[in-house]
Design an enzyme around this catalytic site. Structure first.
Site, PDB file in Angstrom:
ATOM      1  CD  GLU A 163       1.520  -3.291   3.062  1.00  0.00           C
ATOM      2  OE1 GLU A 163       2.598  -3.184   2.435  1.00  0.00           O
ATOM      3  OE2 GLU A 163       0.687  -4.199   2.852  1.00  0.00           O
TER       4      GLU A 163
ATOM      5  CB  SER B 153       1.790  -6.953  -5.249  1.00  0.00           C
ATOM      6  OG  SER B 153       2.029  -5.893  -6.152  1.00  0.00           O
TER       7      SER B 153
HETATM    8  O1  KIV Z   1       4.431  -5.116  -3.822  1.00  0.00           O
HETATM    9  C1  KIV Z   1       3.690  -4.130  -3.792  1.00  0.00           C
HETATM   10  O2  KIV Z   1       2.836  -3.938  -4.660  1.00  0.00           O
HETATM   11  C2  KIV Z   1       3.881  -3.181  -2.700  1.00  0.00           C
HETATM   12  C3  KIV Z   1       2.877  -2.098  -2.528  1.00  0.00           C
HETATM   13  C4  KIV Z   1       1.588  -2.646  -2.105  1.00  0.00           C
HETATM   14  C5  KIV Z   1       3.365  -1.033  -1.627  1.00  0.00           C
HETATM   15  O3  KIV Z   1       4.808  -3.303  -1.961  1.00  0.00           O
END
Ligand code: KIV
Length: 293
Positions: A191, A54
Site C-alpha cells: 500500500e 476498512s
Molecule cells: O481494510 C482494507 O480494506 C484494506 C485494503 C484497502 C487493502 O486493507
C-alpha cells in the site's frame, strides 16, 4: 458481459491465484463488507473478495480502523461468505487480535475461518510479523500479508503517509516483502509505495503483490468497493490512487428522493403495486364493517 455468472465460475483457491500469477494475469481484488456488496463483487468476477477492516470507516462510520473489534469483523465476514460462490474470501484481522504473538494470531485466524467462513486472513506488518505468518500458515490457513503503508499503525507512522520514498525506506519495504514471503504468505498487499519501487519489489519476489496506491507493476490490484463505486456523498476526501468507476451515491440519492416525492404526492404506490380483492369479497367486508358500527 465478459465474465461468467458466479454459478459458472470455478471456485477460486490459493492455487488459482498462484496460476494467475505464473501466467502473469493480473489478480483482481475488491473489498466487500456485507451480503449485497459481496454478491455484486462475486457476480462481476473478482478473483479475491477482501473483508477489509476498512469496514470500520466506510460501513460502520468509525474514526479509523483501530476501533473495529473481532465480533464485528466476524459478523461481516459471515454475511460476505453467504453471498460469495466463487471468489476467494480473505478476512482482515483487526488491530489487537494478532500483535501479541503467534498463538494469539493463530487463535484469531482459526475463529475467522470457523466462525467468519473465510478462506484466509490478512494481517498488517512486515519482517516483525514473519513468525506470526509462519505459525498461521503452518496450521493450514493462507495468509495475505500487508506491507508499505499499514493503516492500523497510522499513529506510529504519523498518519497515512506514502512509504518507501527514500532508498532506505524502499529497502525496508523490500526487506518486509522478502520476510513475509519466506514466512509463507501466499501474496502481499503493498500500500502507498511509489510505483517504480513496488514494481522492483514485485520483480524480486516469487509470490504475487497486490497493489493499492502502488502502480501497475504489481501482480494485482485492490480497491475499497465503497470508494471505487462512488458510494459516498460529494466532497468526501479520496486518496489519490482511487479511481471512481461509478456514482452509486447519486443514483441511490436520486431513487430515494423520487420515492419520497411520490409518497408525499400519493403517486406511489400505484395500482400495479397493490394486491387485488374480488368485488364480492370487498362488498362482504364493507357490509361486515358497517354492521359493527
Ligand atoms: O481494510 C482494507 O480494506 C484494506 C485494503 C484497502 C487493502 O486493507
Amino acid at each position: 458481459m465478459g465474465n461468467p455468472l458466479p454459478s459458472d465460475r470455478k471456485k477460486v483457491t490459493v492455487g488459482t491465484i498462484r496460476s494467475l500469477y505464473k501466467k502473469k494475469e493480473p489478480i483482481t481484488v475488491i473489498t466487500a463488507h456485507d451480503f449485497p456488496s459481496a454478491h455484486v463483487a462475486d457476480a462481476a468476477g473478482m478473483d479475491i473478495i477482501l473483508v477489509g477492516d476498512s469496514l470500520a470507516m466506510v460501513a460502520l462510520g468509525m474514526e479509523d480502523t483501530s476501533e473495529v473489534v473481532m465480533e464485528e469483523m466476524l459478523l461481516h465476514c459471515r454475511s460476505v461468505a453467504r453471498a460469495t460462490k466463487a471468489a476467494l474470501i480473505i478476512g482482515d484481522l483487526p488491530m489487537g487480535s494478532y500483535e501479541i504473538g503467534p498463538d494469539q494470531a493463530l487463535e484469531s485466524a482459526i475463529r475467522f475461518v470457523k466462525q467468519g467462513r473465510v478462506h484466509g486472513v490478512k494481517l498488517e506488518g512486515g519482517a516483525e510479523m514473519a513468525p506470526t505468518i509462519k505459525r498461521i500458515t503452518s496450521a493450514g490457513i493462507p495468509v495475505l500479508a500487508h506491507i508499505g503503508l499499514t493503516p492500523q499503525r497510522q499513529n506510529a507512522l504519523g498518519g497515512f503517509r506514502v512509504q518507501g520514498k527514500t532508498a532506505d525506506g524502499a529497502l525496508s519495504v523490500l526487506k518486509d516483502a522478502l520476510a513475509v514471503q519466506e514466512a509463507g504468505a501466499f501474496a502481499a498487499v503493498i500500500e502507498a509505495v511509489p510505483a517504480p519501487v513496488a514494481e522492483l519489489i514485485t520483480n524480486k519476489l516469487n509470490m504475487p503483490t497486490i497493489g493499492i496506491g502502488a502502480g501497475s507493476g504489481c501482480s494485482g490490484q485492490v480497491l475499497v468497493q465503497v470508494d471505487m463505486t462512488g458510494n459516498f456523498p460529494p466532497g468526501r476526501f479520496l486518496p489519490k490512487f482511487v479511481k471512481k468507476y461509478g456514482d452509486v451515491w447519486s443514483e441511490s440519492f436520486r431513487a430515494i428522493e423520487t420515492y419520497r416525492d411520490e409518497v408525499k404526492s400519493r403517486q406511489y404506490p400505484a395500482p400495479e403495486h397493490t394486491y387485488p380483492i374480488s368485488q364480492e369479497e370487498l362488498a362482504a367486508f364493507e357490509k361486515a364493517v358497517d354492521s359493527k358500527e
